[in-house]
Design an enzyme around this catalytic site. Structure first.
Site, mmCIF file in Angstrom:
data_model
loop_
_atom_site.group_PDB
_atom_site.id
_atom_site.type_symbol
_atom_site.label_atom_id
_atom_site.label_comp_id
_atom_site.label_asym_id
_atom_site.label_seq_id
_atom_site.Cartn_x
_atom_site.Cartn_y
_atom_site.Cartn_z
ATOM 1 C CG ASP A 160 -1.996 -1.003 1.192
ATOM 2 O OD1 ASP A 160 -2.310 -1.476 0.091
ATOM 3 O OD2 ASP A 160 -2.540 -1.329 2.257
ATOM 4 C CE1 TYR A 171 3.971 -6.892 3.947
ATOM 5 C CE2 TYR A 171 3.266 -9.172 4.175
ATOM 6 C CZ TYR A 171 3.382 -8.018 3.416
ATOM 7 O OH TYR A 171 2.915 -8.008 2.123
#
Length: 252
Positions: free
Chosen positions: A52, A110
């Site tokens: 994003d 992540y």
């Protein structure tokens, strides 16, 4: 024709995510334009993930077909001479012609970084999310274990998510402190839209007493996004590692 597997790192603060868009600058566009400048060829670069806007990557894998005699070393140093300072090519290797950075990826890791301090730090402006509320990292590390395993994560994805199958497997989820930084590290076989940011936001709500410490199993079972915590901001999120099956690439 050579299929190159290119590993890059980037600070995503100035970009609207990975995927090329008509009305905003994205990492894919910048990389493709650098390849055009270097090789004279217009190529499509396939990325391992659609990060994003504002999200960073320490290890992002991409693949592209180039009809050229350029070497992997030429790709690395040639692209680094043309890319802006917030994008770096870390490595390059030749891959089978059918290798695809996104479709052959079988796992990602992540990290989400929270600057846990009452006082803001200008050096974390675009690279960490600041939360003044004291974080009990040991309590959250224990709660995070309820995410580990194979579950339906419908409650942990954005309502904009279009995936019909929302079942994913989380391999590990750990929370640790390094000084004023609290680091959430999660690895899994795949992630839904905003899934990591919502999982971290749910743990933040547990830390603040807005959700019970043992609430995660019930939230997952509900499949209801409104039962989970907030979506934390993008600047604290990093794509940390990308996993592929051994043998999916060949040595140069």
């Amino acid at each position: 024709m050579t299929n190159f597997k290119i590993t890059i790192a980037y600070n995503g603060a100035a970009y609207h995510g990975w995927q090329r868009q008509n009305n905003a600058l994205a990492i894919q566009q910048v990389l493709e334009e650098a390849i055009l400048e270097l090789t004279g060829q217009t190529v499509t670069v396939n990325g391992c993930s659609r990060t994003d806007a504002g999200v960073h990557a320490r290890e992002f894998c991409a693949s592209c077909l180039i009809d050229s005699t350029i070497t992997c070393r030429g790709i690395v140093f040639g692209l680094n001479s043309k890319l802006p300072d917030d994008i770096s090519v870390l490595s390059c290797e030749k891959a089978p012609l059918d290798f695809h950075a996104r479709y052959m990826c079988n796992g990602k890791e992540y990290e989400y970084i929270v600057h846990n301090s009452e006082i803001k730090n200008p050096f974390y402006k675009d690279t960490a999310y600041r939360s003044w509320y004291p974080i009990d990292e040991k309590k959250l590390d224990k709660a995070a274990q309820d995410f580990v395993g194979t579950h339906d994560f419908k409650a942990m994805c954005s309502t904009d998510c279009t995936k019909e199958n929302t079942v994913r497997t989380i391999f590990s989820f750990n929370v640790r402190r390094e000084g004023e930084l609290v680091i959430f590290t999660v690895a899994g076989d795949g992630f839904l839209y905003n899934m990591v940011r919502i999982m971290v936001g749910t743990l933040i709500f547990i830390n603040e007493g807005k959700l019970a410490e043992d609430s995660i199993p019930a939230i997952l079972a509900s499949k209801d996004r409104t039962k989970a915590g907030k979506t934390v901001p993008p600047q604290g999120l990093y794509l940390n590692k990308v996993y592929y099956d051994k043998g999916s690439e060949q040595d140069e």
